[in-house]
Design an enzyme around this catalytic site. Structure first.
Site, mmCIF file in Angstrom:
data_model
loop_
_atom_site.group_PDB
_atom_site.id
_atom_site.type_symbol
_atom_site.label_atom_id
_atom_site.label_comp_id
_atom_site.label_asym_id
_atom_site.label_seq_id
_atom_site.Cartn_x
_atom_site.Cartn_y
_atom_site.Cartn_z
ATOM 1 C CG MET A 61 5.177 25.684 -40.343
ATOM 2 S SD MET A 61 3.582 25.631 -41.136
ATOM 3 C CE MET A 61 3.103 23.954 -40.796
ATOM 4 N N GLY A 62 7.284 25.598 -35.912
ATOM 5 C CA GLY A 62 7.237 25.541 -34.455
ATOM 6 C C GLY A 62 6.604 24.268 -33.934
ATOM 7 C CB ALA A 63 4.383 22.606 -32.434
ATOM 8 C CG LEU A 64 10.560 23.741 -32.717
ATOM 9 C CD1 LEU A 64 11.920 24.391 -32.469
ATOM 10 C CD2 LEU A 64 10.300 23.582 -34.217
ATOM 11 C CG HIS A 65 8.830 17.018 -33.559
ATOM 12 N ND1 HIS A 65 9.746 16.575 -34.495
ATOM 13 C CD2 HIS A 65 7.775 17.487 -34.281
ATOM 14 C CE1 HIS A 65 9.253 16.745 -35.707
ATOM 15 N NE2 HIS A 65 8.062 17.309 -35.612
ATOM 16 C CG HIS A 106 10.949 20.595 -35.881
ATOM 17 N ND1 HIS A 106 9.873 20.227 -35.119
ATOM 18 C CD2 HIS A 106 10.436 20.944 -37.081
ATOM 19 C CE1 HIS A 106 8.753 20.360 -35.818
ATOM 20 N NE2 HIS A 106 9.069 20.784 -37.016
ATOM 21 N N GLY A 132 13.294 18.078 -44.041
ATOM 22 C CA GLY A 132 13.103 16.692 -43.626
ATOM 23 C C GLY A 132 12.462 15.830 -44.714
ATOM 24 C CG ASP A 158 6.865 17.353 -44.313
ATOM 25 O OD1 ASP A 158 5.655 17.130 -44.209
ATOM 26 O OD2 ASP A 158 7.589 17.611 -43.327
HETATM 27 P P1 AMP Z 1 7.223 21.734 -39.987
HETATM 28 O O1 AMP Z 1 7.470 22.501 -38.740
HETATM 29 O O2 AMP Z 1 6.321 20.571 -39.812
HETATM 30 O O3 AMP Z 1 6.905 22.604 -41.169
HETATM 31 O O4 AMP Z 1 8.625 21.066 -40.347
HETATM 32 C C1 AMP Z 1 9.805 21.839 -40.473
HETATM 33 C C2 AMP Z 1 10.876 20.952 -41.063
HETATM 34 O O5 AMP Z 1 11.100 19.846 -40.206
HETATM 35 C C3 AMP Z 1 10.496 20.379 -42.434
HETATM 36 O O6 AMP Z 1 11.636 20.385 -43.278
HETATM 37 C C4 AMP Z 1 10.059 18.980 -42.090
HETATM 38 O O7 AMP Z 1 10.196 18.066 -43.148
HETATM 39 C C5 AMP Z 1 11.016 18.645 -40.952
HETATM 40 N N1 AMP Z 1 10.487 17.553 -40.143
HETATM 41 C C6 AMP Z 1 9.229 17.437 -39.652
HETATM 42 N N2 AMP Z 1 9.091 16.269 -38.984
HETATM 43 C C7 AMP Z 1 10.282 15.628 -39.089
HETATM 44 C C8 AMP Z 1 10.776 14.375 -38.611
HETATM 45 N N3 AMP Z 1 10.011 13.533 -37.928
HETATM 46 N N4 AMP Z 1 12.057 14.049 -38.889
HETATM 47 C C9 AMP Z 1 12.857 14.898 -39.595
HETATM 48 N N5 AMP Z 1 12.458 16.097 -40.063
HETATM 49 C C10 AMP Z 1 11.189 16.456 -39.816
#
Ligand code: AMP
Length: 281
Positions: A30-34, A37, A149, A152
């Site tokens: 969903m973006g706002a990547l770290h 991601h 990840g 979740d």
């Molecule tokens: P999101 O953008 O939050 O929907 O996350 C996108 C993907 O990145 C999902 O599969 C999350 O589980 C994974 N993710 C989010 N945070 C982390 C993290 N700290 N470490 C590893 N994977 C992550």
């Protein structure tokens, strides 16, 4: 990295890649990547020939309107991070293209028990939205491997269940949680924490470690209470501190060394909701 906004264009491009014999890895976000991601992208690079990422803040998986409205976005920085991580293709679709006939007419999936506990219970409708958007994205990208990840945890179980319902042969790879130095799981929502909140947020990880290491004491209720008290004293509004079977998320009253277990926590700091989990050895 090639960026696509139109579904037909990315589908055509990926089809030619596949026709050339390339294995397609997919990282939906969903973006706002770290770095969490980008660690998924790096693992996808190891396990596939081309890596597709998507950025789409899916409105239907937010049960809380404010959470959706305040969800951080940073597309330019995201693009730079994905290039740096070696991502090959980025899909940036619009809501109209993802839901051409609106959301109500979309096929929805039933996740049974998984939709009634923990995140399912606290965020009604969340997994319905996750199921719909993941099914839609998989239908567009048609990956061989899907990288998600462990952060979740319940979402991973829901998506595994979805793949079964779809009779899909997509191989799902669950990647470890990336953490900050104090143990806080990286999350896009962390950006919204104030400095004092951020200083406290590592307590969630400390509690997970405590639940894991105090297994030998054999009394989960006691450890659970210690954690709840500690978190409340720091100003968290705890939603759950739970112990569950790692394979089916059955809630456990106490440690059971005969089965794989997972500890899961959800709590709010101000209006920011944080979740984390840890597999117990
Ligand atoms: P999101 O953008 O939050 O929907 O996350 C996108 C993907 O990145 C999902 O599969 C999350 O589980 C994974 N993710 C989010 N945070 C982390 C993290 N700290 N470490 C590893 N994977 C992550």
């Amino acid at each position: 990295m090639v960026i696509f906004k139109k579904l037909a264009d990315i589908q055509r491009y990926i089809a030619t890649q596949r026709a050339d014999g390339r294995l397609v890895g997919f990282v939906p976000t969903m973006g706002a990547l770290h770095e969490g991601h980008t660690s998924l992208v790096q693992q996808a690079k190891q396990g596939a020939d081309i890596v597709v990422a998507s950025i789409f803040v899916n409105p239907t998986q937010f049960n809380d309107k404010t959470d959706f409205e305040k969800y951080p976005t940073s597309v330019e920085a995201d693009v730079a991070m994905l290039i740096e991580a070696g991502c090959d293709i980025l899909l940036l679709p619009s809501v109209a293209d993802m839901y051409p006939d609106g959301t109500d007419s979309m096929q929805s999936y039933n996740f049974g028990y998984l939709d009634t506990v923990l995140e399912g219970e606290k965020r009604p409708g969340h997994f319905k939205g996750v199921g719909q958007i993941v099914a839609r994205l998989l239908d567009i990208v048609k990956p061989d491997r899907l990288f998600m990840g462990q952060k979740d945890y319940q979402q991973c179980m829901v998506v595994k269940n979805l793949l079964q319902q779809l009779n899909s042969t997509i191989d799902m790879v669950i990647c470890p949680t990336k953490r900050e130095a104090d143990g806080l799981a990286m999350s896009s929502r962390n950006r919204r924490l104030t400095e004092p909140q951020r200083a406290l947020a590592g307590v969630i990880y400390q509690c997970l470690v405590s639940i894991s290491t105090k297994q030998t004491e054999g009394n989960f209720a006691l450890v659970q209470k210690e954690c709840a008290d500690l978190m409340a004293a720091k100003g968290f509004e705890v939603e759950y501190i739970a112990l569950a079977g790692a394979n089916d998320l059955t809630l456990l009253d106490n440690y059971d060394i005969n089965r794989p277990m997972v500890a899961l926590i959800a709590a709010k700091l101000g209006d920011i909701r944080l979740i984390d989990n840890m597999l117990l050895q």
